[in-house]
Design an enzyme around this catalytic site. Structure first.
Site, PDB file in Angstrom:
ATOM      1  CD  GLU A 108     119.615 -69.380  21.523  1.00  0.00           C
ATOM      2  OE1 GLU A 108     120.313 -69.766  20.590  1.00  0.00           O
ATOM      3  OE2 GLU A 108     118.682 -69.157  21.461  1.00  0.00           O
ATOM      4  CG  HIS A 118     107.962 -72.307  22.736  1.00  0.00           C
ATOM      5  ND1 HIS A 118     108.150 -73.015  21.464  1.00  0.00           N
ATOM      6  CD2 HIS A 118     108.557 -71.135  22.443  1.00  0.00           C
ATOM      7  CE1 HIS A 118     108.313 -71.861  20.273  1.00  0.00           C
ATOM      8  NE2 HIS A 118     108.618 -70.901  20.908  1.00  0.00           N
TER       9      HIS A 118
END
Lengths: 354, 430
Positions: free
Chosen positions: A77, A146
């Site tokens: 990321e 998540h």
């Protein structure tokens, strides 16, 4: 901020009906339109290229625009955001995808220390016109990793805009506006409502977007200006300030309980449409804030403070906040965590009894 | 060991290694003889388009051109003409003079902070001379030499250091964190190594657009421990980005020696091997070697042959910054004992050896550089020094956060104005 000058064409499908898209298709359509209009728009992220993203939001873009405009990246990321910044400084309009907002933290420093401050620290010499797309929020049994809603970690930083759509129509218009915006934008996509609106009653049949009025998505280019809220329903009893998935939950609860409320879908948290907030709260005198993120220092705290500062003498009851709890999102107890109809109902009872 | 039962066996006990530099202040005798210094000119120079594996040997070697005899040797000799060498020496002289004056300026209270690059001049000046002027550079905080080599006005640098009314960055950045789009010099960040993957992104964009410009970034050896550096290596390798990753191994990251960035096990250049990058390890105090290595990597990037990671093995002769006292953690003799010499002296001696220079001309050049810096400093001071009121107008504080000022910043801007009106009812006193 960019506002559309073209009149959007109302799309029709083969049967002559309005073109209806779910949120994934609308986002895909927005990317397609943006890439078609400006060859500086590039899309990339983990699995975002050949496969088209785990949620299929970037499907077909590599095939249509080529591998150098829609491509896969390493699982990094930090690298995804940092290279986007470099590309933005070059003059591209990168639209990096972070596969889940829960994984944005390795890129967090690059977002808040670099992308968000580049224009300021270089006095306008360089900027990072990037739009970071990322699915966020719970309600899909995603467990702790998540399901997070980290929006307030970004609204607290200076120099970055935070955008959250609640409908396919908005998803397309806001995403196009975000891509065309010259500032860095975090575009959080509420993944619980990718395929259909969610009323908060997890044990009811899953709805899809087919019959929802906001799933009519015009073809071609249109942009919804950042910083403008949407009045979802009008009512005199109270004001509901919310965004993302919770817009639909709020609407369903108000309908079930027969409450007439101004439901404001904020759409952009920074810059916030303070005028719309103030106008509505002054009209109704009561304010309910709903978000899925954890409570302490959540964006609701900021909203609550703003309402109190600006509309205190118009308030007829203390401001109520309905939020997730200050725990990580628990996998098996997801629906006990989710700020659903029961929690909202209790807040409503409190507010309306005043 | 509360969570373990009492030991009942004879298994070997584990111990933690805490790196420790070889010399500390006071008692320790400095001895750099353990540093392997190969003969100048002895290192092979692979083809610029070679497979990265052909550079593996160079990741532990040390590319050197200038020998003890002050002559250039071997295949890495860039064969620069005397005018170019004199130009390089002139930039060296100017950076030294600039550092000297700005350091003193900080001590005199004209600014808050300064960082010298003494001993490392070749790693920025010689390297940037090997790039095209419009190649994008992503420097760290000790590459003032890049701006000077690119002809950026000293006056603008000093305005920035003083954060005065002439500062093009509107007094927002810490001194020395320059930015110049016009000179293809990216804005410097205080968060370390962040610009390395950004440089890779810029290079990727240049490749996406079939441009001809490449990117180069600079990072200290200490900062190679940051995750961003490794992201940069991965992305550079994966996309074959036209980028040069310069690692300046000046031995010290403030008070932590290079062992804390992992130098005890492997050279920084050898990081390249695992990523499939070309890697070079260079004598960072050898201006000709610095130039040659950077040019090699630039040509490689420019022809789509791939990215290069270069370790410049050098020595930070001064403290980390004006806020640092190196006598507290390293031996005072280190600087003099450093076996690779001083880049300015080495280049000067080379030119003298070639018959293209002499000590008198050097003295004259140094004097002129000092005078030039002095004159520009005086000129900059007309725009103010830090904390003396001649800064950018207050309202500029709220500019450039976003392209357009949103309502909340407009409100805070008005609040700031009201605060000043209250504090200074007769008008702000400057």
């Amino acid at each position: 901020m960019s506002e559309t000058k073209e009149k959007p064409k109302q799309g029709r499908d083969a049967t002559g009906d309005d073109r209806r898209l779910n949120m994934i298709e609308a986002i895909n359509d927005a990317l397609d339109v943006a890439m078609g209009r400006d060859d500086n728009v590039v899309v990339f992220g983990e699995d975002a290229g050949y496969f088209g993203g785990v949620f299929r939001c970037t499907a077909g873009l590599q095939e249509k625009y080529g591998k150098t405009r829609a491509f896969d990246t390493p699982i990094s990321e930090c690298g995804i955001i940092a290279t986007a910044i470099g590309m933005g400084a070059y003059g591209l309009r990168p639209v990096p995808e972070i596969q889940f907002a829960d994984y944005i933290y390795p890129g967090y420093d690059q977002i808040i220390s670099e992308a968000a401050r580049l224009r300021y620290r270089s006095a306008g010499e360089f900027s990072a016109p990037i739009t970071i797309r990322s699915p966020f929020g719970g309600g899909i049994f995603g467990g702790q990793t998540h399901s997070q809603s980290p929006e307030s970690l970004f609204t607290h930083a200076s120099g970055i805009k935070t955008v959250i759509p609640a409908t396919p129509y908005d998803a397309k218009g806001l995403l196009i506006a975000a891509i065309e915006d010259n500032d860095p934008v975090i575009f959080f996509e509420p993944k619980r409502i990718y395929n259909g609106p969610f009323d908060g009653f997890f044990d009811r049949p899953v709805k899809n977007w087919k019959s929802h009025p906001d799933s009519v998505v015009p073809e071609g280019h249109y942009a919804i200006p950042l910083g403008k809220a949407r009045l979802v329903t009008e009512g005199e009893q109270l004001t509901v300030l919310t965004y993302g998935t919770m817009v639909h939950v709020a609407k369903a609860v108000m309908e079930e309980k027969g409450v007439e409320a101004d439901i404001l879908d904020l759409r952009t948290l920074v810059p916030l449409d303070i005028e719309a907030v103030e106008k509505s709260v002054k009209k109704t005198g009561k304010c309910l804030i709903i978000h899925e993120a954890t409570r302490t220092s959540g964006f609701g705290a900021e909203l609550s403070a703003l309402v109190q500062e600006r509309s205190f003498y118009h308030l007829e009851a203390p401001i109520e906040r309905v939020t997730g709890f200050d725990t990580p999102y628990p996998h098996s107890l997801e629906w006990a965590y989710f700020p659903g109809p029961v929690r909202i109902g209790a807040a409503l009872d409190k507010l309306l009894s005043e | 060991m509360a969570d373990r039962p009492e030991r009942t066996d004879n298994k070997p006990q584990l111990s933690l290694h805490i790196p420790e530099p070889n010399y500390r202040p006071g008692a320790d005798e400095v001895d750099f003889s353990a540093i392997e210094i190969p003969e100048a000119g002895a290192q092979p120079r692979p083809d610029e388009a070679c497979d990265p594996t052909e550079t593996h040997g160079l990741c532990t070697d040390l590319i050197r051109v200038l020998g003890e005899d002050n002559r250039a040797h071997g295949p890495w000799d860039p064969k620069l003409d005397p005018d170019t060498l004199r130009e390089m020496l002139h930039h060296f002289s100017l950076v030294r003079a600039f550092d000297e004056r700005m350091f003193r300026g900080q001590r005199q209270g004209k600014t808050s902070f300064y960082m010298k690059c003494t001993g490392e001049e070749a790693t920025s000046i010689s390297t940037s001379m090997a790039l095209q002027q419009d190649d994008m550079v992503f420097p760290s905080y000790r590459q003032q030499g890049v701006l000077i080599a690119r002809g950026y006005p000293l006056l603008e640098m000093i305005n920035q250091i003083y954060s005065n009314s002439g500062d093009k960055l509107k007094g927002r950045q810490l001194p020395i964190m320059y930015s110049s789009r016009e000179h293809s010099f990216f804005s410097i960040s205080g968060n370390l190594a962040t610009q390395v993957p950004q440089a890779v992104g810029w290079a990727m964009a240049s490749a996406i657009k079939h441009d001809t410009r490449i990117a180069a970034s600079w990072v200290g050896e200490g900062s190679t421990a940051e995750g961003d550096f490794h992201a940069a290596c991965t992305f550079a390798s994966v996309y074959n980005a036209p980028v040069i990753l310069n690692v300046i191994n000046n031995q010290w990251a403030i008070s932590s020696f290079s062992g804390f960035a992992g130098s005890e096990r492997a050279t920084f250049a050898s990081r390249a091997i695992g990523y499939g990058l070309a890697g070079l390890r260079v004598d960072g105090n050898d201006p000709l070697a610095c130039y040659a290595a950077e040019r090699w990597a630039a040509n490689r990037a420019r022809t789509n042959s791939g990215p290069t990671l270069i370790e410049f093995f050098t020595y930070r002769a001064e403290g980390h910054s004006t806020s640092d006292d190196p006598s507290g953690y390293r031996s005072a003799q280190e600087r003099d004992a450093w076996p690779l010499g001083d880049p300015v002296v080495r280049l000067k001696n080379h030119l003298i050896e070639l018959g293209e220079w002499d000590e008198d001309r050097q003295a004259e050049m140094d004097l002129k550089a000092a005078e030039k810096v002095k004159a520009d400093t005086k000129e900059a001071e007309k725009n103010g020094i830090l904390g003396h009121g001649m800064h950018q107008p207050f309202h500029t504080m709220f500019e450039d956060v976003f392209e357009e000022e949103p309502w909340h910043l407009k409100e805070q801007n008005a609040q700031s104005q009201a605060e000043r009106d209250k504090k200074y009812p007769d008008g702000v006193p400057h």
